[in-house]
Design a protein around this motif. Structure first.
Motif, PDB file in Angstrom:
ATOM      1  N   CYS A 107      -7.851  -3.671  -1.612  1.00  0.00           N
ATOM      2  CA  CYS A 107      -6.344  -3.872  -0.398  1.00  0.00           C
ATOM      3  C   CYS A 107      -7.015  -4.828   0.349  1.00  0.00           C
ATOM      4  N   CYS A 137       0.800  -1.510   0.086  1.00  0.00           N
ATOM      5  CA  CYS A 137      -0.072  -0.545   0.511  1.00  0.00           C
ATOM      6  C   CYS A 137       0.798   1.091   0.073  1.00  0.00           C
ATOM      7  N   CYS A 180       0.267   3.734  -2.543  1.00  0.00           N
ATOM      8  CA  CYS A 180      -0.662   3.017  -3.801  1.00  0.00           C
ATOM      9  C   CYS A 180      -1.633   4.353  -3.580  1.00  0.00           C
ATOM     10  N   GLY A 181      -2.241   4.755  -1.910  1.00  0.00           N
ATOM     11  CA  GLY A 181      -2.981   5.439  -1.941  1.00  0.00           C
ATOM     12  C   GLY A 181      -4.332   5.178  -2.246  1.00  0.00           C
ATOM     13  N   CYS A 182      -4.989   3.184  -2.798  1.00  0.00           N
ATOM     14  CA  CYS A 182      -6.406   3.844  -3.435  1.00  0.00           C
ATOM     15  C   CYS A 182      -7.265   3.769  -3.158  1.00  0.00           C
ATOM     16  N   LEU A 183      -6.931   3.638  -1.557  1.00  0.00           N
ATOM     17  CA  LEU A 183      -7.608   2.999  -0.311  1.00  0.00           C
ATOM     18  C   LEU A 183      -9.144   1.989  -0.936  1.00  0.00           C
TER      19      LEU A 183
HETATM   20  S1  FES Z   1      -4.405   1.560  -0.109  1.00  0.00           S
HETATM   21 FE1  FES Z   1      -4.294   0.833  -2.457  1.00  0.00          FE
HETATM   22  S2  FES Z   1      -3.684  -1.522  -2.290  1.00  0.00           S
HETATM   23 FE2  FES Z   1      -3.826  -0.705  -0.192  1.00  0.00          FE
END
Ligand code: FES
Length: 152
Positions: free
Chosen positions: A128, A117, A120-123
Motif C-alpha cells: 500500500c 485503496c 481494497c482493505g488489505c492495509l
Molecule cells: S489498503 Fe490495499 S492498497 Fe492500500
C-alpha cells in the motif's frame, strides 16, 4: 500627518457590529497583531476605521481556509496606519490564489492515492502506497516493521 479624530476611531463593539465579527474574535485578531487598537486620552481602546477592511480580509481568508499565520504574513507588509489598497488586495489575492491552487493539487494527489485503496482493505504495509509511501519500510530490509514512525 493628519490628527486622529474621535470619528476616525471605533469602539470594539462598533467594529463588531459593522463586520459581524464577535468581540472575542476581534480581541483574538488584536492579540495576533492582525489589527491594532489605540488608547484614547481616557485610556479607552479604539480601532482605526480601516480595521473594518482588515477584518473583512481576515473573514475572507478564513472562508478560504487560509491560516491566520498567513494573514499575518501579508499584513506585516502593509502599513498599519492606512487601509489595504486595491493594489495591496491584488497582491494578497494573487498569493492566496496560488496557495489555493497548491492545496487543490495536493488534494488531487491524495485522492489519486486513496482511489487505489477504496474497497481494497488489505492495509498491506508492503504494497500500500498510503501505509508505505515510496517503500520506506523496504529500506530497512525484509521482515516485519513497526507501524509507528514516531517511535524511530
Ligand atoms: S489498503 Fe490495499 S492498497 Fe492500500
Amino acid at each position: 500627518m493628519t490628527s486622529r479624530t474621535s470619528e476616525e476611531l471605533l469602539a470594539i463593539g462598533e467594529v463588531s457590529r459593522r463586520t459581524g465579527a464577535a468581540v472575542s474574535a476581534i480581541r483574538y485578531y488584536e492579540s495576533l497583531g492582525l489589527v491594532t487598537a489605540h488608547r484614547t486620552a481616557g485610556g479607552t481602546r479604539r480601532f482605526p476605521r480601516h480595521t473594518i477592511r482588515r477584518i473583512s480580509i481576515i473573514q475572507l481568508a478564513t472562508r478560504f481556509g487560509i491560516p491566520l499565520v498567513e494573514v499575518a504574513e501579508v499584513f506585516s507588509a502593509l502599513p498599519a496606519e492606512r487601509p489595504p489598497t486595491r493594489r495591496d488586495w491584488m497582491r494578497i489575492s494573487r498569493a492566496w490564489h496560488e496557495r489555493l491552487e497548491e492545496r487543490k493539487q495536493a488534494i488531487d494527489r491524495m485522492q489519486r492515492e486513496l482511489a487505489g485503496c477504496i474497497g481494497c482493505g488489505c492495509l498491506s504495509l508492503q504494497a500500500c502506497t498510503l501505509f508505505n509511501p515510496g517503500d520506506r519500510l523496504g529500506e530497512d530490509g525484509a521482515g516485519a516493521r513497526r507501524v509507528d514512525p514516531g517511535a524511530r
